[in-house]
Design an enzyme around this catalytic site. Structure first.
Site, PDB file in Angstrom:
ATOM      1  N   LYS A   1       4.238  -9.126  23.979  1.00 49.78           N
ATOM      2  CA  LYS A   1       4.739  -7.782  24.328  1.00 49.78           C
ATOM      3  C   LYS A   1       3.580  -6.853  24.629  1.00 49.78           C
ATOM      4  O   LYS A   1       2.433  -7.064  24.189  1.00 49.78           O
ATOM      5  CB  LYS A   1       5.601  -7.184  23.201  1.00 49.78           C
ATOM      6  CG  LYS A   1       4.912  -7.003  21.834  1.00 49.78           C
ATOM      7  CD  LYS A   1       4.050  -5.775  21.680  1.00 49.78           C
ATOM      8  CE  LYS A   1       3.317  -5.709  20.352  1.00 49.78           C
ATOM      9  NZ  LYS A   1       2.216  -4.762  20.310  1.00 49.78           N
TER      10      LYS A   1
ATOM     11  N   ASP B   1       7.155  -6.299  14.171  1.00 49.19           N
ATOM     12  CA  ASP B   1       7.288  -6.683  15.588  1.00 49.19           C
ATOM     13  C   ASP B   1       8.101  -7.964  15.782  1.00 49.19           C
ATOM     14  O   ASP B   1       8.328  -8.372  16.915  1.00 49.19           O
ATOM     15  CB  ASP B   1       5.900  -6.915  16.208  1.00 49.19           C
ATOM     16  CG  ASP B   1       5.112  -5.623  16.384  1.00 49.19           C
ATOM     17  OD1 ASP B   1       5.697  -4.535  16.233  1.00 49.19           O
ATOM     18  OD2 ASP B   1       3.906  -5.714  16.680  1.00 49.19           O
TER      19      ASP B   1
HETATM   20  O1  C5P Z   1       4.805  -5.124   9.872  1.00 50.53           O
HETATM   21  P1  C5P Z   1       3.491  -5.805   9.997  1.00 50.53           P
HETATM   22  O2  C5P Z   1       3.278  -6.817   8.906  1.00 50.53           O
HETATM   23  O3  C5P Z   1       3.239  -6.376  11.359  1.00 50.53           O
HETATM   24  O4  C5P Z   1       2.397  -4.699   9.785  1.00 50.53           O
HETATM   25  C1  C5P Z   1       1.041  -5.010   9.556  1.00 50.53           C
HETATM   26  C2  C5P Z   1       0.330  -3.779   9.068  1.00 50.53           C
HETATM   27  O5  C5P Z   1       0.236  -2.817  10.125  1.00 50.53           O
HETATM   28  C3  C5P Z   1       1.007  -3.044   7.928  1.00 50.53           C
HETATM   29  O6  C5P Z   1       0.657  -3.595   6.692  1.00 50.53           O
HETATM   30  C4  C5P Z   1       0.477  -1.642   8.107  1.00 50.53           C
HETATM   31  O7  C5P Z   1      -0.836  -1.537   7.614  1.00 50.53           O
HETATM   32  C5  C5P Z   1       0.403  -1.507   9.612  1.00 50.53           C
HETATM   33  N1  C5P Z   1       1.623  -0.910  10.183  1.00 50.53           N
HETATM   34  C6  C5P Z   1       1.860   0.437   9.990  1.00 50.53           C
HETATM   35  N2  C5P Z   1       2.993   1.005  10.507  1.00 50.53           N
HETATM   36  C7  C5P Z   1       3.860   0.280  11.238  1.00 50.53           C
HETATM   37  C8  C5P Z   1       3.640  -1.095  11.459  1.00 50.53           C
HETATM   38  C9  C5P Z   1       2.493  -1.661  10.915  1.00 50.53           C
HETATM   39  O8  C5P Z   1       1.064   1.134   9.347  1.00 50.53           O
HETATM   40  N3  C5P Z   1       4.949   0.866  11.741  1.00 50.53           N
END
Ligand code: C5P
Length: 327
Positions: free
Chosen positions: A31, A160
């Protein structure tokens, strides 16, 4: 969990089909975020988003085969596999275990990921692999999980991951996992400049907070405006108008990615000078994305980027692409 990385010479595609006569393969897209508006840091450590995802035609393939033993056996082929975590934390392996647990069964599966999406590149390759693992394991095990439940499992795995299941274009709210599908009225031509090495998503969000704090605007939910989708951008997607989309592309993580990797400025300038309608960092980077008027212009921009030495390689592709699909 057993884990083994294949060599870089074991190319995508060949690796996934040759070794898995009884396997099921899911193809999953990368993406780009055409709008990534980042709200304040929430008490749970995430940021509220207005995140407009567009699936693009770069794909990983995830093959699930009977392992013949309990546990998840994981192998990976393609470029940069040395940067793919092969331990318990691998998101595709976690997806297999989560689906098995939900159905009260052993996660006995050999997962093979044939990678073509840049690793840690801001194109959600790891999330795509998790979505592919959910779909492929569900088919292999005959667990017939309803799509709504697969999406809920996907959201547990990462912000994601649900989008990689659905593909096309969607507005992601909350931390990005609450999806509203969006209409796309045409085909958009893109070039992606793949960098050497990745950037960690949490560190880019942290840098975004640090820049906001040092600018004096604050980084918390009380100081940052509630993120909202841009009506101009949604119109441009709906009408398939590349010039209008170029005018409305935004990424609040771009300054943070450039701050951590200043050389991205040269990459962005190179594509713009070669005729891209717009240049931006893809998600948390370091991949840079260039929207072009047509396929010919995409070739010109890719050639300029490849000749410049400001990226490892430049790839051309189109969007929207379908979500995770069984082959
Ligand atoms: O959801 P995911 O595991 O992909 O997110 C990885 C990291 O990215 C989270 O632990 C956070 O530090 C950051 N993140 C965030 N806000 C979001 C998505 C991700 O701060 N909306």
């Amino acid at each position: 969990m057993d884990a083994a990385a294949d060599t870089e010479t074991d190319t995508a595609g060949a690796g996934s089909t040759a070794r898995t006569a009884a396997g099921v393969t899911a193809r999953v897209p990368a993406k780009v975020n055409v709008q990534l508006t980042v709200g304040g840091l929430r008490p749970d450590g995430f940021h509220g988003l207005a995140n407009v995802f567009l699936a693009v035609g770069l794909y990983d393939e995830v093959t699930a085969s009977p392992a013949g033993a309990p546990g998840v056996k994981l192998t990976v082929s393609g470029r940069d596999t040395r940067h793919v975590p092969l331990d318990e934390g691998n998101l595709a392996a976690r997806a297999a275990r989560l689906l098995a647990e939900r159905h009260g069964r052993e996660p006995d599966v050999a997962l093979h990921i044939a990678k073509d999406i840049p690793v840690a590149g801001g194109m959600a390759g790891g999330s795509a692999d998790a979505a592919g693992a959910l779909l492929a394991c569900d088919a292999l095990w005959g667990t017939r999980t309803p799509h709504s439940e697969l999406r809920a499992l996907a959201a547990e795995l990462g912000s994601d991951v649900p989008f990689a299941l659905v593909g096309g274009a969607a507005l992601g709210q909350g931390r990005g996992e609450l999806l509203t599908p969006l209409e796309v009225g045409g085909t958009f031509h893109w070039v992606f400049a793949v960098a050497d090495g990745g950037l960690s998503t949490p560190s880019v969000y942290r840098e975004c907070d640090r820049l906001r704090e040092s600018a004096g605007t604050g980084a918390s939910v009380d100081s940052v405006p509630e993120p909202r989708p841009s009506p101009q951008l949604l119109d441009a997607l709906r009408t398939g108008d590349a010039a209008a989309l170029a005018d409305s592309l935004t990424n609040d993580l771009q300054a943070a990615a450039v701050s951590l990797r200043p050389s991205l400025t040269d990459t962005l300038k190179t594509g713009s000078s070669a005729g891209a309608l717009a240049a931006l960092v893809s998600g948390s980077g370091p991949t840079c994305a260039f929207l072009t008027a047509d396929a010919e212009s995409a070739q010109t921009v890719a050639a300029a980027l490849n000749a410049s030495g400001h990226c490892r390689t430049a790839r051309t592709t189109t969007a929207p692409a379908p979500g995770a699909t069984l082959l």
